[in-house]
Design a protein around this motif. Structure first.
Motif, PDB file in Angstrom:
ATOM      1  N   ASP A  92       0.846  -1.192   0.000  1.00  0.00           N
ATOM      2  CA  ASP A  92       0.000   0.000   0.000  1.00  0.00           C
ATOM      3  C   ASP A  92       0.880   1.239   0.000  1.00  0.00           C
ATOM      4  OD1 ASP A  92      -2.329  -1.527   0.125  1.00  0.00           O
ATOM      5  OD2 ASP A  92      -2.240  -1.625   2.309  1.00  0.00           O
ATOM      6  N   GLY A  93       0.628   2.142  -0.913  1.00  0.00           N
ATOM      7  CA  GLY A  93       1.395   3.379  -0.985  1.00  0.00           C
ATOM      8  C   GLY A  93       2.715   3.261  -1.736  1.00  0.00           C
ATOM      9  N   VAL A  94       3.071   2.059  -2.161  1.00  0.00           N
ATOM     10  CA  VAL A  94       4.312   1.875  -2.925  1.00  0.00           C
ATOM     11  C   VAL A  94       4.018   2.227  -4.383  1.00  0.00           C
ATOM     12  CG1 VAL A  94       6.048   0.203  -3.697  1.00  0.00           C
ATOM     13  CG2 VAL A  94       5.147   0.079  -1.358  1.00  0.00           C
ATOM     14  N   PRO A  95       4.786   3.155  -4.976  1.00  0.00           N
ATOM     15  CA  PRO A  95       4.510   3.546  -6.363  1.00  0.00           C
ATOM     16  C   PRO A  95       4.758   2.392  -7.336  1.00  0.00           C
ATOM     17  CG  PRO A  95       6.495   4.642  -5.543  1.00  0.00           C
ATOM     18  CD  PRO A  95       5.922   3.875  -4.405  1.00  0.00           C
ATOM     19  N   SER A  96       3.933   2.361  -8.371  1.00  0.00           N
ATOM     20  CA  SER A  96       4.083   1.332  -9.397  1.00  0.00           C
ATOM     21  C   SER A  96       3.863   1.944 -10.768  1.00  0.00           C
ATOM     22  CB  SER A  96       3.096   0.188  -9.177  1.00  0.00           C
ATOM     23  OG  SER A  96       1.771   0.607  -9.413  1.00  0.00           O
ATOM     24  N   VAL A  97       4.394   1.263 -11.765  1.00  0.00           N
ATOM     25  CA  VAL A  97       4.284   1.703 -13.151  1.00  0.00           C
ATOM     26  C   VAL A  97       3.834   0.513 -13.986  1.00  0.00           C
ATOM     27  CG1 VAL A  97       5.608   2.557 -15.127  1.00  0.00           C
ATOM     28  CG2 VAL A  97       6.107   3.412 -12.839  1.00  0.00           C
ATOM     29  N   ARG A  98       2.882   0.745 -14.862  1.00  0.00           N
ATOM     30  CA  ARG A  98       2.462  -0.299 -15.800  1.00  0.00           C
ATOM     31  C   ARG A  98       3.579  -0.540 -16.798  1.00  0.00           C
ATOM     32  NH1 ARG A  98      -1.773  -3.409 -14.487  1.00  0.00           N
ATOM     33  NH2 ARG A  98      -3.452  -2.168 -13.634  1.00  0.00           N
ATOM     34  N   GLU A 111       5.944 -11.492 -27.114  1.00  0.00           N
ATOM     35  CA  GLU A 111       4.953 -12.415 -26.568  1.00  0.00           C
ATOM     36  C   GLU A 111       5.653 -13.715 -26.206  1.00  0.00           C
ATOM     37  OE1 GLU A 111       1.569 -11.948 -26.200  1.00  0.00           O
ATOM     38  OE2 GLU A 111       1.857  -9.868 -26.798  1.00  0.00           O
ATOM     39  N   PHE A 112       5.277 -14.302 -25.095  1.00  0.00           N
ATOM     40  CA  PHE A 112       5.850 -15.569 -24.656  1.00  0.00           C
ATOM     41  C   PHE A 112       4.705 -16.543 -24.452  1.00  0.00           C
ATOM     42  CE2 PHE A 112       8.639 -12.170 -23.457  1.00  0.00           C
ATOM     43  CZ  PHE A 112       9.867 -12.624 -23.859  1.00  0.00           C
ATOM     44  N   GLU A 113       4.588 -17.519 -25.359  1.00  0.00           N
ATOM     45  CA  GLU A 113       3.467 -18.448 -25.342  1.00  0.00           C
ATOM     46  C   GLU A 113       3.960 -19.884 -25.325  1.00  0.00           C
ATOM     47  OE1 GLU A 113       0.859 -17.675 -28.602  1.00  0.00           O
ATOM     48  OE2 GLU A 113       0.587 -15.576 -28.064  1.00  0.00           O
ATOM     49  N   SER A 114       3.123 -20.723 -24.704  1.00  0.00           N
ATOM     50  CA  SER A 114       3.371 -22.157 -24.677  1.00  0.00           C
ATOM     51  C   SER A 114       2.071 -22.858 -24.289  1.00  0.00           C
ATOM     52  CB  SER A 114       4.476 -22.488 -23.666  1.00  0.00           C
ATOM     53  OG  SER A 114       4.660 -23.876 -23.562  1.00  0.00           O
ATOM     54  N   ASP A 115       1.692 -23.877 -25.033  1.00  0.00           N
ATOM     55  CA  ASP A 115       0.483 -24.663 -24.733  1.00  0.00           C
ATOM     56  C   ASP A 115      -0.753 -23.784 -24.571  1.00  0.00           C
ATOM     57  OD1 ASP A 115       2.005 -27.030 -24.718  1.00  0.00           O
ATOM     58  OD2 ASP A 115       2.502 -26.763 -22.594  1.00  0.00           O
ATOM     59  N   SER A 116      -0.958 -22.843 -25.481  1.00  0.00           N
ATOM     60  CA  SER A 116      -2.106 -21.922 -25.480  1.00  0.00           C
ATOM     61  C   SER A 116      -2.150 -21.004 -24.263  1.00  0.00           C
ATOM     62  CB  SER A 116      -3.426 -22.696 -25.586  1.00  0.00           C
ATOM     63  OG  SER A 116      -3.473 -23.415 -26.787  1.00  0.00           O
ATOM     64  N   LEU A 117      -1.029 -20.851 -23.586  1.00  0.00           N
ATOM     65  CA  LEU A 117      -0.927 -19.929 -22.459  1.00  0.00           C
ATOM     66  C   LEU A 117       0.155 -18.902 -22.766  1.00  0.00           C
ATOM     67  CD1 LEU A 117      -1.006 -22.561 -19.567  1.00  0.00           C
ATOM     68  CD2 LEU A 117      -2.852 -20.978 -20.162  1.00  0.00           C
ATOM     69  N   SER A 118       0.037 -17.742 -22.161  1.00  0.00           N
ATOM     70  CA  SER A 118       1.076 -16.731 -22.340  1.00  0.00           C
ATOM     71  C   SER A 118       1.422 -16.133 -20.982  1.00  0.00           C
ATOM     72  CB  SER A 118       0.629 -15.639 -23.309  1.00  0.00           C
ATOM     73  OG  SER A 118      -0.431 -14.890 -22.768  1.00  0.00           O
ATOM     74  N   ILE A 119       2.622 -15.599 -20.887  1.00  0.00           N
ATOM     75  CA  ILE A 119       3.072 -14.931 -19.671  1.00  0.00           C
ATOM     76  C   ILE A 119       3.532 -13.533 -20.051  1.00  0.00           C
ATOM     77  CG2 ILE A 119       5.409 -15.899 -19.831  1.00  0.00           C
ATOM     78  CD1 ILE A 119       5.448 -15.865 -16.719  1.00  0.00           C
ATOM     79  N   ARG A 120       3.194 -12.584 -19.191  1.00  0.00           N
ATOM     80  CA  ARG A 120       3.509 -11.182 -19.478  1.00  0.00           C
ATOM     81  C   ARG A 120       3.741 -10.444 -18.167  1.00  0.00           C
ATOM     82  NH1 ARG A 120      -0.609  -9.792 -22.917  1.00  0.00           N
ATOM     83  NH2 ARG A 120       0.866  -9.711 -24.609  1.00  0.00           N
ATOM     84  N   CYS A 121       4.713  -9.552 -18.187  1.00  0.00           N
ATOM     85  CA  CYS A 121       4.948  -8.655 -17.057  1.00  0.00           C
ATOM     86  C   CYS A 121       4.053  -7.440 -17.260  1.00  0.00           C
ATOM     87  CB  CYS A 121       6.418  -8.229 -16.993  1.00  0.00           C
ATOM     88  SG  CYS A 121       6.773  -7.165 -15.591  1.00  0.00           S
ATOM     89  N   PHE A 171       3.975 -10.631 -12.931  1.00  0.00           N
ATOM     90  CA  PHE A 171       3.740 -11.397 -14.154  1.00  0.00           C
ATOM     91  C   PHE A 171       2.407 -12.122 -14.045  1.00  0.00           C
ATOM     92  CE2 PHE A 171       8.259 -11.034 -13.546  1.00  0.00           C
ATOM     93  CZ  PHE A 171       8.766 -10.813 -14.811  1.00  0.00           C
ATOM     94  N   TYR A 172       1.669 -12.172 -15.164  1.00  0.00           N
ATOM     95  CA  TYR A 172       0.410 -12.919 -15.193  1.00  0.00           C
ATOM     96  C   TYR A 172       0.468 -13.964 -16.297  1.00  0.00           C
ATOM     97  CZ  TYR A 172      -1.742  -9.756 -11.906  1.00  0.00           C
ATOM     98  OH  TYR A 172      -2.035  -9.059 -10.779  1.00  0.00           O
ATOM     99  N   ILE A 173      -0.083 -15.120 -15.979  1.00  0.00           N
ATOM    100  CA  ILE A 173      -0.217 -16.204 -16.960  1.00  0.00           C
ATOM    101  C   ILE A 173      -1.680 -16.208 -17.387  1.00  0.00           C
ATOM    102  CG2 ILE A 173      -0.042 -18.683 -17.377  1.00  0.00           C
ATOM    103  CD1 ILE A 173       2.033 -18.763 -15.069  1.00  0.00           C
ATOM    104  N   THR A 174      -1.917 -16.069 -18.680  1.00  0.00           N
ATOM    105  CA  THR A 174      -3.269 -16.035 -19.210  1.00  0.00           C
ATOM    106  C   THR A 174      -3.375 -16.945 -20.425  1.00  0.00           C
ATOM    107  OG1 THR A 174      -2.737 -14.155 -20.630  1.00  0.00           O
ATOM    108  CG2 THR A 174      -3.647 -13.654 -18.449  1.00  0.00           C
ATOM    109  N   HIS A 175      -4.609 -17.150 -20.881  1.00  0.00           N
ATOM    110  CA  HIS A 175      -4.798 -17.916 -22.107  1.00  0.00           C
ATOM    111  C   HIS A 175      -4.382 -17.044 -23.286  1.00  0.00           C
ATOM    112  CE1 HIS A 175      -6.721 -21.469 -20.480  1.00  0.00           C
ATOM    113  NE2 HIS A 175      -7.298 -20.663 -19.614  1.00  0.00           N
ATOM    114  N   ALA A 176      -3.638 -17.626 -24.194  1.00  0.00           N
ATOM    115  CA  ALA A 176      -3.150 -16.881 -25.363  1.00  0.00           C
ATOM    116  C   ALA A 176      -4.283 -16.701 -26.360  1.00  0.00           C
ATOM    117  CB  ALA A 176      -1.997 -17.632 -26.007  1.00  0.00           C
ATOM    118  N   PHE A 177      -4.318 -15.539 -26.996  1.00  0.00           N
ATOM    119  CA  PHE A 177      -5.303 -15.274 -28.039  1.00  0.00           C
ATOM    120  C   PHE A 177      -4.801 -15.876 -29.342  1.00  0.00           C
ATOM    121  CE2 PHE A 177      -5.995 -11.709 -25.098  1.00  0.00           C
ATOM    122  CZ  PHE A 177      -7.304 -11.966 -24.787  1.00  0.00           C
TER     123      PHE A 177
END
Length: 190
Positions: free
Chosen positions: A54-60, A66-76, A183-189
């Motif tokens: 809480d209160g720690v600055p962050s930047v998007r 793109e990093f994909e494998s088995d219909s999944l992707s990971i992104r920072c 980092f989030y792992i999501t389904h690749a489009f």
């Protein structure tokens, strides 16, 4: 718990939108339903160890690859900066370490991409990487849900992150800080 006043204002807004839209139509055959989502924002905590942010600055962060494998992707997606010295400004840190954080994100994603299906099957959909810098030391930890990643992943990350830290094209930030990459792992489009 939301007050009746907040809920009432939200419903009033939805009814106003519906009324204005209906006025613009010459016929009233279309019924509009107004849905709204109320997000409860809990306090932000580190995925490495549950430390409050809480209160720690962050930047998007926007990644170039793109990093994909088995219909999944990971992104920072985001980087938190917890400065340890009052003499250091966030603006100077951001300008000096943007290339470093991109190289770290690239190395982490490329290392973990082959393991995305195993990670998600273990319930790991988000990962946090904390890089701690001091004048003469750099260390890192990775975790999810307040627990450190299993050692087998850390061993592979060592092989990717140590070369970036000790010899990448971008220099390690000299400011004493903790930088947490999310980092989030999501389904690749497709």
């Amino acid at each position: 718990m939301f007050s009746e006043q907040v809920l009432s204002k939200s419903l009033t807004w939805c009814n106003t939108v519906q009324h204005r839209f209906n006025q613009q139509l010459l016929f009233d055959a279309l019924t509009i339903s107004c849905y709204f989502v109320v997000l409860l924002i809990s306090s932000k905590t580190s995925g490495v160890d549950g430390r409050p942010l809480d209160g720690v600055p962050s930047v998007r962060m926007q990644q170039d690859a793109e990093f994909e494998s088995d219909s999944l992707s990971i992104r920072c997606t985001e980087v938190f900066y917890q400065l340890k010295s009052p003499d250091c400004s966030l603006a100077s840190v951001l300008s000096s370490c943007s290339m470093f954080q991109k190289e770290i994100a690239f190395a982490t994603c490329s290392t973990l991409a082959p393991h995305l299906s195993v990670l998600t099957s273990a319930g790991i959909n988000s990962l946090w990487l904390r890089i701690s810098t001091q004048a003469d030391m750099v260390e890192y930890q990775a975790g999810s849900g307040g627990r450190l990643l299993p050692q087998r992943y850390m061993n592979e990350m060592d092989g990717a992150l140590i070369p970036v830290i000790h010899g990448g094209s971008a220099s390690v930030p000299q400011a004493a800080m903790d930088m947490e990459l999310v980092f989030y792992i999501t389904h690749a489009f497709q």
